[in-house]
Design a protein around this motif. Structure first.
Motif, PDB file in Angstrom:
ATOM      1  N   GLU A 162       0.846  -1.202   0.000  1.00 14.01           N
ATOM      2  CA  GLU A 162       0.000   0.000   0.000  1.00 14.01           C
ATOM      3  C   GLU A 162       0.877   1.246   0.000  1.00 14.01           C
ATOM      4  OE1 GLU A 162      -3.565   1.920   2.751  1.00 14.01           O
ATOM      5  OE2 GLU A 162      -1.899   0.847   3.703  1.00 14.01           O
ATOM      6  N   SER A 163       0.664   2.115  -0.958  1.00 15.29           N
ATOM      7  CA  SER A 163       1.409   3.363  -1.018  1.00 15.29           C
ATOM      8  C   SER A 163       0.906   4.344   0.039  1.00 15.29           C
ATOM      9  CB  SER A 163       1.255   3.992  -2.408  1.00 15.29           C
ATOM     10  OG  SER A 163       1.897   5.251  -2.461  1.00 15.29           O
ATOM     11  N   ASN A 165       2.132   8.017   0.578  1.00 18.47           N
ATOM     12  CA  ASN A 165       2.964   9.164   0.234  1.00 18.47           C
ATOM     13  C   ASN A 165       4.336   8.681  -0.226  1.00 18.47           C
ATOM     14  OD1 ASN A 165       3.658  11.814  -0.172  1.00 18.47           O
ATOM     15  ND2 ASN A 165       3.919  12.314   1.988  1.00 18.47           N
ATOM     16  N   VAL A 166       5.422   8.967   0.505  1.00 22.88           N
ATOM     17  CA  VAL A 166       6.754   8.526   0.098  1.00 22.88           C
ATOM     18  C   VAL A 166       7.133   7.211   0.774  1.00 22.88           C
ATOM     19  CG1 VAL A 166       7.565  10.837  -0.415  1.00 22.88           C
ATOM     20  CG2 VAL A 166       7.842   9.924   1.898  1.00 22.88           C
ATOM     21  N   TYR A 167       6.156   6.543   1.357  1.00 20.50           N
ATOM     22  CA  TYR A 167       6.391   5.269   2.026  1.00 20.50           C
ATOM     23  C   TYR A 167       5.518   4.181   1.399  1.00 20.50           C
ATOM     24  CZ  TYR A 167       8.720   7.996   5.666  1.00 20.50           C
ATOM     25  OH  TYR A 167       9.566   8.828   6.333  1.00 20.50           O
ATOM     26  N   VAL A 168       5.876   2.933   1.696  1.00 13.43           N
ATOM     27  CA  VAL A 168       5.074   1.784   1.297  1.00 13.43           C
ATOM     28  C   VAL A 168       4.844   0.915   2.524  1.00 13.43           C
ATOM     29  CG1 VAL A 168       4.985  -0.337  -0.083  1.00 13.43           C
ATOM     30  CG2 VAL A 168       5.940   1.755  -1.068  1.00 13.43           C
ATOM     31  N   ASN A 169       3.581   0.574   2.767  1.00 16.84           N
ATOM     32  CA  ASN A 169       3.244  -0.389   3.813  1.00 16.84           C
ATOM     33  C   ASN A 169       3.286  -1.786   3.215  1.00 16.84           C
ATOM     34  OD1 ASN A 169       2.625   1.501   5.942  1.00 16.84           O
ATOM     35  ND2 ASN A 169       0.750   2.004   4.815  1.00 16.84           N
ATOM     36  N   VAL A 170       4.081  -2.662   3.813  1.00 19.35           N
ATOM     37  CA  VAL A 170       4.220  -4.045   3.358  1.00 19.35           C
ATOM     38  C   VAL A 170       3.414  -4.922   4.313  1.00 19.35           C
ATOM     39  CG1 VAL A 170       5.823  -5.926   2.867  1.00 19.35           C
ATOM     40  CG2 VAL A 170       6.526  -3.545   2.468  1.00 19.35           C
ATOM     41  N   TYR A 171       2.326  -5.510   3.809  1.00 19.45           N
ATOM     42  CA  TYR A 171       1.427  -6.295   4.652  1.00 19.45           C
ATOM     43  C   TYR A 171       1.695  -7.791   4.500  1.00 19.45           C
ATOM     44  CZ  TYR A 171      -1.407  -2.132   5.516  1.00 19.45           C
ATOM     45  OH  TYR A 171      -1.848  -0.883   5.902  1.00 19.45           O
ATOM     46  N   VAL A 196       0.949  -7.526  -8.749  1.00 19.87           N
ATOM     47  CA  VAL A 196       0.252  -6.827  -9.815  1.00 19.87           C
ATOM     48  C   VAL A 196      -0.352  -5.551  -9.244  1.00 19.87           C
ATOM     49  CG1 VAL A 196      -1.638  -6.961 -11.478  1.00 19.87           C
ATOM     50  CG2 VAL A 196      -0.259  -8.989 -11.002  1.00 19.87           C
ATOM     51  N   ARG A 197      -0.156  -4.469  -9.964  1.00 21.75           N
ATOM     52  CA  ARG A 197      -0.744  -3.189  -9.565  1.00 21.75           C
ATOM     53  C   ARG A 197      -2.251  -3.239  -9.826  1.00 21.75           C
ATOM     54  NH1 ARG A 197       2.277   1.797  -9.724  1.00 21.75           N
ATOM     55  NH2 ARG A 197       1.120   3.305  -8.467  1.00 21.75           N
ATOM     56  N   VAL A 198      -3.061  -2.883  -8.828  1.00 22.89           N
ATOM     57  CA  VAL A 198      -4.519  -2.912  -8.978  1.00 22.89           C
ATOM     58  C   VAL A 198      -5.144  -1.540  -8.767  1.00 22.89           C
ATOM     59  CG1 VAL A 198      -4.642  -5.331  -8.282  1.00 22.89           C
ATOM     60  CG2 VAL A 198      -4.937  -3.551  -6.552  1.00 22.89           C
ATOM     61  N   HIS A 199      -4.339  -0.590  -8.322  1.00 23.26           N
ATOM     62  CA  HIS A 199      -4.820   0.749  -7.981  1.00 23.26           C
ATOM     63  C   HIS A 199      -3.582   1.623  -7.872  1.00 23.26           C
ATOM     64  CE1 HIS A 199      -6.431   3.921  -5.290  1.00 23.26           C
ATOM     65  NE2 HIS A 199      -7.620   3.600  -5.781  1.00 23.26           N
ATOM     66  N   ARG A 200      -3.731   2.923  -7.999  1.00 19.95           N
ATOM     67  CA  ARG A 200      -2.550   3.783  -7.886  1.00 19.95           C
ATOM     68  C   ARG A 200      -1.885   3.652  -6.514  1.00 19.95           C
ATOM     69  NH1 ARG A 200      -3.607   8.580  -5.177  1.00 19.95           N
ATOM     70  NH2 ARG A 200      -5.812   9.038  -4.778  1.00 19.95           N
ATOM     71  N   SER A 201      -2.645   3.170  -5.515  1.00 19.49           N
ATOM     72  CA  SER A 201      -2.108   3.048  -4.159  1.00 19.49           C
ATOM     73  C   SER A 201      -1.884   1.612  -3.709  1.00 19.49           C
ATOM     74  CB  SER A 201      -3.045   3.736  -3.157  1.00 19.49           C
ATOM     75  OG  SER A 201      -3.172   5.105  -3.429  1.00 19.49           O
ATOM     76  N   TYR A 202      -2.205   0.625  -4.559  1.00 19.41           N
ATOM     77  CA  TYR A 202      -2.117  -0.769  -4.126  1.00 19.41           C
ATOM     78  C   TYR A 202      -1.520  -1.676  -5.205  1.00 19.41           C
ATOM     79  CZ  TYR A 202      -5.268   0.405  -0.252  1.00 19.41           C
ATOM     80  OH  TYR A 202      -5.833   0.955   0.873  1.00 19.41           O
TER      81      TYR A 202
END
Length: 241
Positions: A162-163, A165-171, A196-202
């Protein structure tokens, strides 16, 4: 000085021999051309080329893009496409497997030399960039620095990204880790076709998708939005109608 060994995957033998002759004139070692998906995998296993030149149209059920998707599971082999197909649909499919270069036939001797050298250079540089902001890729796992500790996470165990801002959350199933990076750069760092990218934030690991419709998908009981811009690519990747 090490001469790069180039693997050729081309089902038109006359074309394959022409490419082979050109590459030898340029000073490269060359494998015996493979004409199909299966022959290419056998050639990779036995010859261990430094780089693959892959024609998109191959004899048999699986084409060059299918082969490229398989190759990406082994990050030790860079590849580039040689093809007569430059239509939007083919280019879009090709982009999804992130080739290191894309040459449209017919091409000149200088074109193929430049593409190969840039491909090898960029691939070598990208391997050195595997260490990014406290992230290290080792044997299909990523070590993520959190405070004073490096946490080992198997890439296959990552559920989604999950994006923020300038970070990514790794779940993962056990929790969340935070890294400083862009979403796209982190996907490329992981280097797995499962993401696979499914959304600009995911971006999601398709092996963990539990349910899906045209608006969202479910992973670990969490609803993740699917945007229109990525929907067709996602459904095609999952082979859904």
């Amino acid at each position: 000085m090490h001469k790069a060994k180039i693997g050729i995957v081309e089902d038109e033998m006359i074309i394959a021999l022409g490419i082979s002759n050109t590459l030898q004139e340029l000073g490269y070692d060359v494998t015996e051309p493979a004409t199909s998906y299966t022959e290419a995998l056998d050639m990779i296993a036995t010859e261990k080329p430094d780089l693959l030149l892959v024609d998109i149209q191959l004899s048999g059920y699986k084409d060059g893009i299918d082969l490229a998707a398989k190759i990406r599971l082994d990050p030790g082999i860079p590849f580039m496409f040689l093809t007569a197909n430059a239509d939007p649909v083919t280019v879009k499919r090709a982009k999804e497997v992130h080739p290191h270069a894309y040459l449209v036939k017919p091409f000149r001797k200088d074109d193929i030399y430049t593409a190969i050298e840039l491909c090898l250079h960029n691939y070598g540089a990208s391997k050195q960039r595997k260490q990014v902001e406290g992230n290290y890729i080792v044997n299909n796992a990523i070590f993520i620095k959190q405070g004073s500790l490096f946490h080992k996470v198997k890439i296959e165990d990552i559920l989604y990204l999950e994006s923020d801002n300038v970070y990514v959350n790794v779940y993962t199933a056990s929790g969340k880790l935070l890294v400083r990076n862009t979403l796209q750069d982190y996907i490329e760092l992981i280097g797995s076709p499962l993401f696979v990218r499914v959304h600009r934030s995911y971006a999601v690991n398709i092996n963990h998708i539990e349910a899906i419709n045209t608006e969202y998908l479910v992973i670990n009981k969490i609803e993740i939005p699917v945007s229109k811009a990525f929907r067709d690519s996602l459904f095609r990747h999952l082979k859904l109608g």
